[in-house]
Enzyme design. Structure first.
Site, PDB file in Angstrom:
ATOM      1  CD  GLU A  16      10.104  13.431  11.319  1.00 18.21           C
ATOM      2  OE1 GLU A  16       8.787  12.779  10.980  1.00 18.21           O
ATOM      3  OE2 GLU A  16      10.983  12.693  10.837  1.00 18.21           O
ATOM      4  CB  CYS A  33      13.250   9.120   7.864  1.00 16.70           C
ATOM      5  SG  CYS A  33      14.546   8.151   7.942  1.00 16.70           S
ATOM      6  CD  GLU A  41      13.000   1.154   7.690  1.00 19.32           C
ATOM      7  OE1 GLU A  41      13.614   0.636   7.766  1.00 19.32           O
ATOM      8  OE2 GLU A  41      12.833   2.619   7.063  1.00 19.32           O
ATOM      9  CE  LYS A  65      -2.023   2.861   2.253  1.00 14.76           C
ATOM     10  NZ  LYS A  65      -1.190   4.560   2.008  1.00 14.76           N
TER      11      LYS A  65
HETATM   12  P1  NAD Z   1       2.229   8.496   7.160  1.00 14.44           P
HETATM   13  O1  NAD Z   1       2.851   8.197   8.534  1.00 14.44           O
HETATM   14  O2  NAD Z   1       1.505  10.035   7.678  1.00 14.44           O
HETATM   15  O3  NAD Z   1       1.781   8.031   5.589  1.00 14.44           O
HETATM   16  C1  NAD Z   1       2.966   6.522   5.943  1.00 14.44           C
HETATM   17  C2  NAD Z   1       2.179   5.506   5.295  1.00 14.44           C
HETATM   18  O4  NAD Z   1       0.781   4.745   6.030  1.00 14.44           O
HETATM   19  C3  NAD Z   1       0.773   5.976   3.634  1.00 14.44           C
HETATM   20  O5  NAD Z   1       1.351   4.698   2.922  1.00 14.44           O
HETATM   21  C4  NAD Z   1      -0.531   6.677   4.301  1.00 14.44           C
HETATM   22  O6  NAD Z   1      -0.911   6.384   3.667  1.00 14.44           O
HETATM   23  C5  NAD Z   1      -0.396   5.184   5.228  1.00 14.44           C
HETATM   24  N1  NAD Z   1      -1.377   5.093   6.769  1.00 14.44           N
HETATM   25  C6  NAD Z   1      -1.188   6.239   6.900  1.00 14.44           C
HETATM   26  N2  NAD Z   1      -2.939   6.097   8.167  1.00 14.44           N
HETATM   27  C7  NAD Z   1      -2.604   4.199   8.654  1.00 14.44           C
HETATM   28  C8  NAD Z   1      -3.305   3.972   9.475  1.00 14.44           C
HETATM   29  N3  NAD Z   1      -4.287   3.752  10.167  1.00 14.44           N
HETATM   30  N4  NAD Z   1      -3.006   2.333   8.809  1.00 14.44           N
HETATM   31  C9  NAD Z   1      -2.304   1.636   7.675  1.00 14.44           C
HETATM   32  N5  NAD Z   1      -1.665   3.164   7.084  1.00 14.44           N
HETATM   33  C10 NAD Z   1      -1.983   4.177   7.589  1.00 14.44           C
HETATM   34  O7  NAD Z   1       3.627   9.505   7.211  1.00 14.44           O
HETATM   35  P2  NAD Z   1       4.317  10.041   5.694  1.00 14.44           P
HETATM   36  O8  NAD Z   1       3.633  11.780   6.275  1.00 14.44           O
HETATM   37  O9  NAD Z   1       3.882   9.480   4.639  1.00 14.44           O
HETATM   38  O10 NAD Z   1       5.814  10.414   6.168  1.00 14.44           O
HETATM   39  C11 NAD Z   1       6.706  10.482   6.336  1.00 14.44           C
HETATM   40  C12 NAD Z   1       7.137  10.614   8.198  1.00 14.44           C
HETATM   41  O11 NAD Z   1       7.798   9.100   7.604  1.00 14.44           O
HETATM   42  C13 NAD Z   1       8.114  10.474   8.096  1.00 14.44           C
HETATM   43  O12 NAD Z   1       7.798  10.938   9.985  1.00 14.44           O
HETATM   44  C14 NAD Z   1       9.291  10.444   8.744  1.00 14.44           C
HETATM   45  O13 NAD Z   1      10.963  10.685  10.086  1.00 14.44           O
HETATM   46  C15 NAD Z   1       9.150   8.651   8.705  1.00 14.44           C
HETATM   47  N6  NAD Z   1       9.647   8.515   7.766  1.00 14.44           N
HETATM   48  C16 NAD Z   1      10.645   6.817   7.991  1.00 14.44           C
HETATM   49  C17 NAD Z   1      12.137   6.507   8.059  1.00 14.44           C
HETATM   50  C18 NAD Z   1      13.191   6.212   8.603  1.00 14.44           C
HETATM   51  O14 NAD Z   1      13.602   4.754   8.081  1.00 14.44           O
HETATM   52  N7  NAD Z   1      12.969   5.478  10.086  1.00 14.44           N
HETATM   53  C19 NAD Z   1      11.888   6.703   6.418  1.00 14.44           C
HETATM   54  C20 NAD Z   1      11.205   7.529   5.688  1.00 14.44           C
HETATM   55  C21 NAD Z   1      10.538   8.749   6.248  1.00 14.44           C
END
Ligand code: NAD
Length: 503
Positions: free
Chosen positions: A397, A300, A266, A191
């Site tokens: 963040e 991240c 992550e 997804k």
């Molecule tokens: P997000 O958590 O909003 O969304 C990530 C994914 O989760 C999307 O596909 C979204 O549709 C899905 N999602 C949202 N709510 C959900 C739920 N209730 N159940 C299941 N899936 C759900 O994150 P974002 O805004 O897309 O990405 C940015 C974040 O990702 C930042 O906090 C960043 O630090 C983190 N990130 C971490 C790493 C790492 O390696 N630690 C790498 C990249 C990004």
């Protein structure tokens, strides 16, 4: 014709198919719309122009994809691992062949600058090659003989898994999760993030062309609260590999509780770059700038907190301001652009809201501090100075090209500030004192630390965070620990005494 014009022309050719057909799900061997027929519009952050329609899926689409993944699992688990290796290498070959298309589409979809993104496709290919080569040894275990038993351990793939990815560097992150899952012998339901679905579809097409059997990898587009949630709750999905925000991770853990999901997270970061007065300050400056302002700061592992020793702070920050003011914000497909637009309007609003927060809390905006007028989600690279560790700009963040600089007196204070946040993903330490580097890194609360270096990823090493930054590790053999189960079988080596009951 300028390079930007050439890139835009090529992009139009590359996007012809998705513009005509929209982005479809992939369930088994069928590319299909959401069962409800619902779609949503995908827009470019560059100018908010329409890119394509995307399937807006719900629980019924996830159910069909999970069933396809379950059905495909036994054959994929049992396929000769050398064949598995070959298929994964073919995926890598095709990623390389389509790297230009992937890079341009990703930049248009996410706003990331092409100068960084052109390499992301190739890194995605490397992820597939690395895990392809590990596929034949994925099941390896140990022999642990005891006095009476030949104890044998092997690893077996856990089953169908769900992969949920974010919008920042979506192509690279999708390969980073899906490649090890497939190499382990798991089947996948992916997804992707609703804001950046284009390259996930290209990747799916590539997998099909490379001969991956139907159902081994399924794609379901849609929003987190419906498609994402349904995936985390599905009983046939044995584990969830998730990359995204910490609070989403927490929601996923709750959603997956009833089906006892194994989770790999992550998550976010508020990573410190700590610069001591004995460091090579020119290199430290280059690295600090690169690690927060490249990839729009939507990264991240970005070094979003600069901790600089107070006796060198003034000079270091002066040079920093000069450099930050010269960073080129512009069209992501222009090769000279260093920062492109942020992913979407809500995110732009979130990032710019910290400008007022910083001022209200008493920090100084030493560079940037405003959005760029006009279309698109552009923001000026920003530097806050005079920040205190307790301020929101030093704790939360922001996930944009925004750096918070804090000064420290000595090593103890630096450590206290560095560790004084909820997160613990990465840390960057600049010093030429080896003993201090050893002492400091030993106590720094982070999953990954670099000394006198920016973040340089080496695939055999463990990647992941501590505290609110994650659970689990990827890379090397660590990925297989998540996607596989250890299995133990004890063979009696003689007729040892068996306790007698009921005789
Ligand atoms: P997000 O958590 O909003 O969304 C990530 C994914 O989760 C999307 O596909 C979204 O549709 C899905 N999602 C949202 N709510 C959900 C739920 N209730 N159940 C299941 N899936 C759900 O994150 P974002 O805004 O897309 O990405 C940015 C974040 O990702 C930042 O906090 C960043 O630090 C983190 N990130 C971490 C790493 C790492 O390696 N630690 C790498 C990249 C990004």
């Amino acid at each position: 014709m300028t390079t930007l014009e050439q890139n835009l022309e090529k992009l139009e050719t590359y996007l012809t198919h998705v513009r005509e057909h929209g982005i479809l799900n992939q369930i088994g061997d069928e590319a299909r719309p959401a069962m409800s027929g619902a779609t949503f519009d995908n827009q470019s952050p560059v100018d908010e122009s329409f890119i394509c329609k995307v399937a807006k899926s719900g629980a019924e689409d996830i159910d069909a994809a999970a069933k396809a993944a379950k059905e495909a699992f036994p054959a994929w688990r049992d396929i000769d691992p050398v064949s598995r290796k070959k298929i994964l290498h073919r995926i890598a070959d095709r990623i390389v062949a389509r790297a230009d298309e992937i890079a341009l589409a990703e930049c248009w979809d996410t706003g990331q600058a092409h100068r960084f993104m052109s390499k992301a496709a190739l890194r995605g290919a490397e992820n597939f090659r690395f895990f392809a080569d590990k596929a034949p040894s994925a099941r390896d275990g140990q022999v642990l003989p005891s006095a009476t038993l030949m104890n044998v351990t092997t690893r077996v793939p856990i089953g169908p898994v769900g992969v949920i990815t974010p919008w920042n560097t979506p192509f690279m992150l999708s390969t980073w999760k899906i490649a090890p899952a497939l190499a382990a012998g798991c089947t996948v339901v992916h997804k992707p993030a609703e804001f950046s679905p284009v390259t996930a579809r290209i990747l799916m097409d590539i997998a099909e062309e490379a001969g991956l059997p139907a159902g081994v990898w399924n794609l379901v587009n849609g929003f987190g609260e419906d498609a994402g949630k349904a995936l985390t709750e599905h009983p046939d999905i044995k584990a969830i590999a998730f990359v995204g925000e910490s609070r989403t991770g927490s929601m996923i853990m709750k959603q997956g509780a009833d089906t006892l999901k194994r989770v790999h997270f992550e998550l976010g970061g508020k990573n410190p770059v700590v610069v001591f007065d004995d460091a090579d300050l020119d290199r430290a400056l280059d690295a600090a700038i690169f690690m927060i302002y490249s990839l729009n700061g939507e990264r991240c592992t970005s070094s979003s907190r600069l901790l600089v020793q107070e006796n060198i702070a003034e000079e270091f920050q002066k040079k920093l301001v000069e450099r930050v003011n010269r960073i080129k914000v512009g069209h992501p497909l222009d090769p000279s652009t260093e920062i492109g637009p942020l992913i979407h309007k809500t995110h732009l609003d979130k990032v710019t809201s910290y400008f007022d927060i910083a001022k209200a809390d008493g920090a100084t905006i030493a560079a940037g501090g405003e959005a760029v007028e006009g279309k698109g989600h552009f923001v000026k690279p920003t530097l806050f100075t005079g920040a205190k560790p307790s301020m929101r700009i030093a704790q939360e963040e922001i996930f944009g090209p925004v750096l918070t600089a804090i000064t420290f007196k000595d090593e103890d204070e630096a450590l206290e500030i560095a560790n004084g946040v909820d997160y613990g993903l990465t840390g960057y330490v600049w010093t030429n004192d080896l003993t201090r580097a050893l002492r400091f890194t030993n106590k720094l609360e982070a999953g990954m630390i670099w000394v006198n270096s920016e973040n340089v990823r080496h695939l055999p090493t463990p990647f992941g965070g501590v505290k609110a930054s994650g659970i689990g590790r990827d890379g090397g053999d660590w990925s297989f620990e998540f996607y596989m189960e250890q299995k133990h079988v004890g063979f009696a080596t003689g007729q040892h005494h068996i306790p007698q009951l009921g005789k």
